[in-house]
Motif scaffolding. Sequence first.
Motif, PDB file in Angstrom:
ATOM      1  N   ALA A 307     -11.295  -9.529  -3.151  1.00 17.63           N
ATOM      2  CA  ALA A 307     -10.834 -10.406  -3.961  1.00 17.63           C
ATOM      3  C   ALA A 307      -9.260 -10.772  -3.520  1.00 17.63           C
ATOM      4  N   PRO A 308      -9.157 -12.169  -3.361  1.00 20.71           N
ATOM      5  CA  PRO A 308      -7.848 -12.614  -2.594  1.00 20.71           C
ATOM      6  C   PRO A 308      -6.504 -12.063  -3.352  1.00 20.71           C
ATOM      7  N   LEU A 309      -6.698 -11.845  -4.854  1.00 25.94           N
ATOM      8  CA  LEU A 309      -5.209 -11.267  -5.374  1.00 25.94           C
ATOM      9  C   LEU A 309      -5.215  -9.723  -5.087  1.00 25.94           C
ATOM     10  N   LEU A 310      -6.568  -9.214  -5.168  1.00 25.64           N
ATOM     11  CA  LEU A 310      -6.449  -7.672  -4.845  1.00 25.64           C
ATOM     12  C   LEU A 310      -5.879  -7.401  -3.354  1.00 25.64           C
ATOM     13  N   GLN A 311      -6.161  -8.249  -2.356  1.00 30.43           N
ATOM     14  CA  GLN A 311      -5.800  -8.237  -1.265  1.00 30.43           C
ATOM     15  C   GLN A 311      -4.314  -8.537  -0.941  1.00 30.43           C
ATOM     16  N   ALA A 312      -4.067  -9.384  -1.558  1.00 30.10           N
ATOM     17  CA  ALA A 312      -2.508  -9.681  -1.757  1.00 30.10           C
ATOM     18  C   ALA A 312      -1.640  -8.452  -2.240  1.00 30.10           C
ATOM     19  N   ALA A 313      -2.198  -7.853  -3.268  1.00 29.39           N
ATOM     20  CA  ALA A 313      -1.770  -6.481  -3.972  1.00 29.39           C
ATOM     21  C   ALA A 313      -1.505  -5.606  -3.011  1.00 29.39           C
ATOM     22  N   ILE A 314      -2.831  -5.374  -2.043  1.00 24.98           N
ATOM     23  CA  ILE A 314      -2.950  -4.039  -1.349  1.00 24.98           C
ATOM     24  C   ILE A 314      -1.656  -4.242  -0.376  1.00 24.98           C
ATOM     25  N   LYS A 315      -1.245  -5.354   0.222  1.00 31.91           N
ATOM     26  CA  LYS A 315      -0.241  -5.680   1.157  1.00 31.91           C
ATOM     27  C   LYS A 315       0.844  -5.063   0.603  1.00 31.91           C
ATOM     28  N   GLY A 316       1.399  -5.335  -0.637  1.00 39.93           N
ATOM     29  CA  GLY A 316       2.468  -4.835  -1.414  1.00 39.93           C
ATOM     30  C   GLY A 316       2.456  -3.291  -1.658  1.00 39.93           C
ATOM     31  N   ILE A 317       1.261  -2.935  -2.035  1.00 41.55           N
ATOM     32  CA  ILE A 317       1.113  -1.395  -2.426  1.00 41.55           C
ATOM     33  C   ILE A 317       1.213  -0.572  -1.162  1.00 41.55           C
ATOM     34  N   ASN A 318       0.715  -1.189  -0.007  1.00 37.63           N
ATOM     35  CA  ASN A 318       0.719  -0.254   1.221  1.00 37.63           C
ATOM     36  C   ASN A 318       1.995  -0.118   1.660  1.00 37.63           C
ATOM     37  N   ALA A 319       3.047  -1.004   1.244  1.00 36.11           N
ATOM     38  CA  ALA A 319       4.508  -1.089   1.834  1.00 36.11           C
ATOM     39  C   ALA A 319       5.265  -0.300   0.817  1.00 36.11           C
ATOM     40  N   GLY A 320       4.743  -0.187  -0.574  1.00 38.33           N
ATOM     41  CA  GLY A 320       5.219   0.700  -1.398  1.00 38.33           C
ATOM     42  C   GLY A 320       4.905   2.374  -1.478  1.00 38.33           C
ATOM     43  N   VAL A 321       3.631   2.465  -0.885  1.00 35.78           N
ATOM     44  CA  VAL A 321       3.296   3.610  -0.406  1.00 35.78           C
ATOM     45  C   VAL A 321       4.187   4.348   0.892  1.00 35.78           C
ATOM     46  N   VAL A 322       4.353   3.439   1.729  1.00 37.16           N
ATOM     47  CA  VAL A 322       5.365   4.025   2.931  1.00 37.16           C
ATOM     48  C   VAL A 322       6.600   4.371   2.413  1.00 37.16           C
ATOM     49  N   GLY A 323       7.322   3.614   1.342  1.00 39.00           N
ATOM     50  CA  GLY A 323       8.515   3.972   0.765  1.00 39.00           C
ATOM     51  C   GLY A 323       8.400   5.327   0.069  1.00 39.00           C
ATOM     52  N   LEU A 324       7.232   5.404  -0.707  1.00 37.47           N
ATOM     53  CA  LEU A 324       7.113   6.755  -1.361  1.00 37.47           C
ATOM     54  C   LEU A 324       6.947   7.958  -0.344  1.00 37.47           C
ATOM     55  N   LEU A 325       6.209   7.794   0.649  1.00 35.94           N
ATOM     56  CA  LEU A 325       6.164   8.756   1.710  1.00 35.94           C
ATOM     57  C   LEU A 325       7.511   8.963   2.330  1.00 35.94           C
ATOM     58  N   GLY A 326       8.183   8.146   2.519  1.00 37.37           N
ATOM     59  CA  GLY A 326       9.446   8.226   2.954  1.00 37.37           C
ATOM     60  C   GLY A 326      10.236   9.008   2.155  1.00 37.37           C
ATOM     61  N   ALA A 327      10.475   8.630   1.024  1.00 37.26           N
ATOM     62  CA  ALA A 327      11.132   9.398  -0.157  1.00 37.26           C
ATOM     63  C   ALA A 327      10.813  11.112  -0.041  1.00 37.26           C
ATOM     64  N   ALA A 328       9.440  11.261  -0.080  1.00 40.77           N
ATOM     65  CA  ALA A 328       9.088  12.539  -0.019  1.00 40.77           C
ATOM     66  C   ALA A 328       9.271  13.306   1.491  1.00 40.77           C
ATOM     67  N   LEU A 329       9.608  12.660   2.427  1.00 48.22           N
ATOM     68  CA  LEU A 329      10.127  13.197   3.565  1.00 48.22           C
ATOM     69  C   LEU A 329      11.411  13.708   3.480  1.00 48.22           C
ATOM     70  N   TYR A 330      12.298  13.229   2.765  1.00 49.53           N
ATOM     71  CA  TYR A 330      13.463  13.693   2.415  1.00 49.53           C
ATOM     72  C   TYR A 330      13.335  14.951   1.364  1.00 49.53           C
ATOM     73  N   ASP A 331      12.655  14.670   0.335  1.00 52.92           N
ATOM     74  CA  ASP A 331      12.749  15.547  -0.843  1.00 52.92           C
ATOM     75  C   ASP A 331      11.072  15.646  -1.566  1.00 52.92           C
TER      76      ASP A 331
END
Length: 376
Positions: A307-331
């Motif tokens: 679904a086009p909207l879900l594909q667009a959401a996936i791009k944002g979620i993937n970026a958010g996941v990188v941030g969450l993993l980066g935060a967990a890298l620190y703590d």
Amino acid sequence: MPKVLEVLRSFGLLGFTAFGGPTAHLGYFRTEFVERKKWLDDKQYSEIVAISQLLPGPGSSQVGMALGYQRAGFAGMTAAWFAFTLPSVVLMTAFALLFDATDAGWTLGLLAAAVAVVFHAVSGMARSMAATPLTATIAVASGIAVLALPSAFTHLGMILAAGLVGIFAFKTLVDETPPAAPLRAIPAWAGIGSLILFFIGLVAAIIGGGFYPAFYQAGATVFGGGHVVLPLLEKLVVAPGWIANNDFLAGYSAAQAVPGPMFTFASYLGAVHGGIAGALIATVAIFIPGTLLTIAGLYFWGRWREAPLLQAAIKGINAGVVGLLGAALYDPVFTHGINGVASLSIAAVCWLGLAKWKIPPWAIALGAALAGWVLL
């Protein structure tokens, strides 16, 4: 080699060597199955990680089960969970009944190695999932928010917010970027049936109450992975008086020092309460809801992913996941793994071995354990 045996072998090695908690596990998985074995590509792997971040339960174990299913169907899913979880179950049960070795030098070396593994994974995912100014901004904002407001609700909220930003920011780009190759399909009877069983089990656990149903409740309602389940279990088993606070804190320390999923803290608590049988019951109870949700999540994701909207959401979620993993890298990864020049040196050499010399993760873990035994 039959695919199920291949899954058992790969996850069996990781079950003994994947130290550092759920974020480190995602790094080990990416190195082993995307870079080395090429079972799937980075886009497919990021979809599996995104699904796990949206669901309650043991995030890294859910990713492992999805990888096992991707390779060898339901038999592969079972094999991946069993092989990855068994060493941790045995160790946590032994800690409860026999001994404690959480401050041994080799465990400190392995925690230092986890820093290298997570850094390698986060940097690799950032290159593909947070490479533009906007996706990088989403990643940084997500990471800062989770560190500033440490809560499972913040974790989930940032994933949802990143998806919402993606819908508005990337919907015009969806047609220009093809989606990842589809994951292995889940049959409808399994996907829908698993969701029904999940809710039946949750209602029964809440209404029935008791020591072992508390583990099902914890596994069904915790967002954010292994580190978050520890304080939740304290409320569920210490406050009612089933587990003494001193015993709980001793197990909390042990859970930081064993390989594999941190949800096997349930094995420790079950062993304290009811011996080996108690450990097995508590372990199964805490993992069942996450398993059911993984099957259901893969099924519905497969139906809606294009679904086009879900594909667009996936791009944002993937970026958010990188941030969450980066935060967990620190703590908690860096804060637990680095306590001086020696541990930092172990982490740096482990990164060099992973990123530049392409040394297998199990060999990195063994080398780090030996270095920790000598230096720490």
